[in-house]
Design a protein around this motif. Structure first.
Motif, PDB file in Angstrom:
ATOM      1  N   LEU A  67     -37.837  27.245  37.964  1.00  0.00           N
ATOM      2  CA  LEU A  67     -38.351  26.613  36.715  1.00  0.00           C
ATOM      3  C   LEU A  67     -36.596  26.458  36.519  1.00  0.00           C
ATOM      4  O   LEU A  67     -35.526  28.005  35.922  1.00  0.00           O
ATOM      5  CB  LEU A  67     -38.820  27.265  35.987  1.00  0.00           C
ATOM      6  CG  LEU A  67     -40.534  27.287  36.293  1.00  0.00           C
ATOM      7  CD1 LEU A  67     -41.126  28.174  35.414  1.00  0.00           C
ATOM      8  CD2 LEU A  67     -41.147  25.781  35.817  1.00  0.00           C
ATOM      9  N   LYS A  79     -33.267  23.212  35.284  1.00  0.00           N
ATOM     10  CA  LYS A  79     -32.526  21.877  35.151  1.00  0.00           C
ATOM     11  C   LYS A  79     -32.710  21.730  35.588  1.00  0.00           C
ATOM     12  O   LYS A  79     -33.176  20.175  36.052  1.00  0.00           O
ATOM     13  CB  LYS A  79     -31.115  21.939  34.382  1.00  0.00           C
ATOM     14  CG  LYS A  79     -30.679  20.632  33.689  1.00  0.00           C
ATOM     15  CD  LYS A  79     -29.885  20.984  32.582  1.00  0.00           C
ATOM     16  CE  LYS A  79     -29.529  21.356  32.022  1.00  0.00           C
ATOM     17  NZ  LYS A  79     -28.264  21.840  30.796  1.00  0.00           N
ATOM     18  N   ILE A 111     -36.631  20.854  36.699  1.00  0.00           N
ATOM     19  CA  ILE A 111     -37.983  20.603  35.510  1.00  0.00           C
ATOM     20  C   ILE A 111     -38.434  18.798  35.998  1.00  0.00           C
ATOM     21  O   ILE A 111     -39.712  18.484  35.926  1.00  0.00           O
ATOM     22  CB  ILE A 111     -37.396  21.006  34.610  1.00  0.00           C
ATOM     23  CG1 ILE A 111     -37.627  22.610  34.162  1.00  0.00           C
ATOM     24  CG2 ILE A 111     -38.054  20.021  33.430  1.00  0.00           C
ATOM     25  CD1 ILE A 111     -38.927  22.717  34.477  1.00  0.00           C
ATOM     26  N   PRO A 112     -37.458  17.867  36.101  1.00  0.00           N
ATOM     27  CA  PRO A 112     -37.526  17.084  36.274  1.00  0.00           C
ATOM     28  C   PRO A 112     -39.160  16.575  37.229  1.00  0.00           C
ATOM     29  O   PRO A 112     -39.788  15.130  36.202  1.00  0.00           O
ATOM     30  CB  PRO A 112     -36.727  15.487  36.377  1.00  0.00           C
ATOM     31  CG  PRO A 112     -34.728  16.494  36.339  1.00  0.00           C
ATOM     32  CD  PRO A 112     -35.883  18.283  36.133  1.00  0.00           C
ATOM     33  N   LEU A 153     -41.279  18.670  38.386  1.00  0.00           N
ATOM     34  CA  LEU A 153     -42.513  19.100  38.374  1.00  0.00           C
ATOM     35  C   LEU A 153     -43.565  18.963  38.127  1.00  0.00           C
ATOM     36  O   LEU A 153     -44.306  19.564  39.660  1.00  0.00           O
ATOM     37  CB  LEU A 153     -42.177  20.725  36.870  1.00  0.00           C
ATOM     38  CG  LEU A 153     -42.813  21.517  36.898  1.00  0.00           C
ATOM     39  CD1 LEU A 153     -42.145  22.744  38.545  1.00  0.00           C
ATOM     40  CD2 LEU A 153     -42.577  22.495  35.392  1.00  0.00           C
ATOM     41  N   ILE A 208     -31.948  25.680  31.309  1.00  0.00           N
ATOM     42  CA  ILE A 208     -32.634  25.654  30.399  1.00  0.00           C
ATOM     43  C   ILE A 208     -33.235  25.635  29.464  1.00  0.00           C
ATOM     44  O   ILE A 208     -34.381  27.595  30.063  1.00  0.00           O
ATOM     45  CB  ILE A 208     -33.202  23.581  31.205  1.00  0.00           C
ATOM     46  CG1 ILE A 208     -33.913  22.935  30.431  1.00  0.00           C
ATOM     47  CG2 ILE A 208     -34.046  24.165  32.034  1.00  0.00           C
ATOM     48  CD1 ILE A 208     -34.799  21.771  30.790  1.00  0.00           C
ATOM     49  N   GLU A 243     -37.767  23.829  25.988  1.00  0.00           N
ATOM     50  CA  GLU A 243     -37.628  22.419  26.580  1.00  0.00           C
ATOM     51  C   GLU A 243     -38.237  21.930  27.404  1.00  0.00           C
ATOM     52  O   GLU A 243     -39.048  20.612  27.720  1.00  0.00           O
ATOM     53  CB  GLU A 243     -36.234  21.910  26.901  1.00  0.00           C
ATOM     54  CG  GLU A 243     -35.303  22.386  26.158  1.00  0.00           C
ATOM     55  CD  GLU A 243     -33.750  22.242  26.428  1.00  0.00           C
ATOM     56  OE1 GLU A 243     -33.366  21.136  27.083  1.00  0.00           O
ATOM     57  OE2 GLU A 243     -32.902  22.979  25.379  1.00  0.00           O
ATOM     58  N   TYR A 244     -39.057  22.570  27.958  1.00  0.00           N
ATOM     59  CA  TYR A 244     -39.295  22.300  29.291  1.00  0.00           C
ATOM     60  C   TYR A 244     -41.224  23.285  29.075  1.00  0.00           C
ATOM     61  O   TYR A 244     -41.891  22.346  30.372  1.00  0.00           O
ATOM     62  CB  TYR A 244     -39.582  22.568  31.053  1.00  0.00           C
ATOM     63  CG  TYR A 244     -38.912  24.215  31.257  1.00  0.00           C
ATOM     64  CD1 TYR A 244     -40.019  25.044  31.217  1.00  0.00           C
ATOM     65  CD2 TYR A 244     -38.421  24.557  31.299  1.00  0.00           C
ATOM     66  CE1 TYR A 244     -39.928  26.646  31.820  1.00  0.00           C
ATOM     67  CE2 TYR A 244     -37.444  25.951  31.570  1.00  0.00           C
ATOM     68  CZ  TYR A 244     -38.510  26.965  31.754  1.00  0.00           C
ATOM     69  OH  TYR A 244     -38.790  28.025  31.732  1.00  0.00           O
ATOM     70  N   SER A 245     -41.674  23.218  28.198  1.00  0.00           N
ATOM     71  CA  SER A 245     -42.808  23.651  27.726  1.00  0.00           C
ATOM     72  C   SER A 245     -44.117  22.027  28.087  1.00  0.00           C
ATOM     73  O   SER A 245     -44.969  22.652  28.923  1.00  0.00           O
ATOM     74  CB  SER A 245     -43.237  24.078  26.359  1.00  0.00           C
ATOM     75  OG  SER A 245     -42.929  22.941  25.560  1.00  0.00           O
ATOM     76  N   GLU A 295     -44.161  19.847  30.765  1.00  0.00           N
ATOM     77  CA  GLU A 295     -43.862  19.349  31.700  1.00  0.00           C
ATOM     78  C   GLU A 295     -44.139  20.650  31.943  1.00  0.00           C
ATOM     79  O   GLU A 295     -45.255  20.429  33.389  1.00  0.00           O
ATOM     80  CB  GLU A 295     -42.281  19.953  32.561  1.00  0.00           C
ATOM     81  CG  GLU A 295     -41.661  18.068  32.114  1.00  0.00           C
ATOM     82  CD  GLU A 295     -41.351  18.493  30.976  1.00  0.00           C
ATOM     83  OE1 GLU A 295     -41.319  18.916  30.489  1.00  0.00           O
ATOM     84  OE2 GLU A 295     -39.716  17.608  30.755  1.00  0.00           O
TER      85      GLU A 295
END
Length: 202
Positions: free
Chosen positions: A80, A82, A85-86, A88, A125, A129-131, A133
């Protein structure tokens, strides 16, 4: 010499794209061996960019397929950061469609070592911020009856629905807790953070 020893082999999987290599390893096959192979994206150009190697995506997929063809145990790892993530959630769907035989999928929190310090602006990251996803991806695979875990990620940055997937995965010798953690009621259940990553926490 130690046929009952459980062995976890971390590999980029690319050498297994060559059938002759896979056959050599097959001669030593043992059900106590599991190969853990990372995939960074469902899109080949993104995976190749992250690992900085042309055709790595295709070689890795062929390698994983050859491992499966010869009956090896396989774990898929998703680191995981930056760059991963987009896509994921799309990657999770890709794993289910193409690797349903994987016995485990592990979402790995980033450790601040190796190439990471040199590329921290590209990679770091905040887990908060990616919780969304991560939640969507983990629950998707779980609903598809795949065995899924979250490694290297403290409970406090995970949605409560994901706590049951979180593992105390950080080795004792490189695990620590922050001062804020000392009063936490979940301290004994949490993996804490990497000693190397204390400056890069949520």
């Amino acid at each position: 010499r130690l046929p009952n020893t459980r062995i976890h082999i971390l590999s980029n999987g690319r050498a297994f794209a060559w059938k002759s290599f896979t056959e050599k390893i097959y001669k030593e096959k043992n059900d106590n061996i599991i190969f853990a192979v990372p995939i960074y994206s469902d899109y080949y150009l993104e995976h190749d960019y992250i690992v900085q190697a042309k055709d790595a995506f295709h070689q890795t997929l062929i390698g994983i397929q050859n491992l499966a063809r010869y009956g090896f145990r396989i774990e898929i790892r998703v680191v995981l950061h930056k760059q991963s993530i987009p896509r994921l959630y799309q990657l999770s769907k890709f794993i289910y469609r193409n690797m349903p035989y994987a016995e485990h999928v592990a979402f790995m929190g980033l450790e601040y070592v190796g190439y990471t310090p040199h590329n921290d602006k590209l990679l770091w990251i905040d887990p908060l911020e990616y919780s969304d996803e991560l939640k969507d991806s983990v629950l998707y695979l779980s609903q598809k009856n795949m065995n899924v875990s979250i490694y290297n990620t403290p409970l406090c940055v995970l949605d409560n629905s994901l706590w049951k997937f979180a593992r105390k995965s950080i080795s004792d010798w490189k695990q620590t807790n922050l001062d804020e953690c000392k009063k936490c009621s979940k301290l004994d259940e949490c993996c804490g953070v990497f000693e190397t990553s204390k400056k890069y926490t949520s």
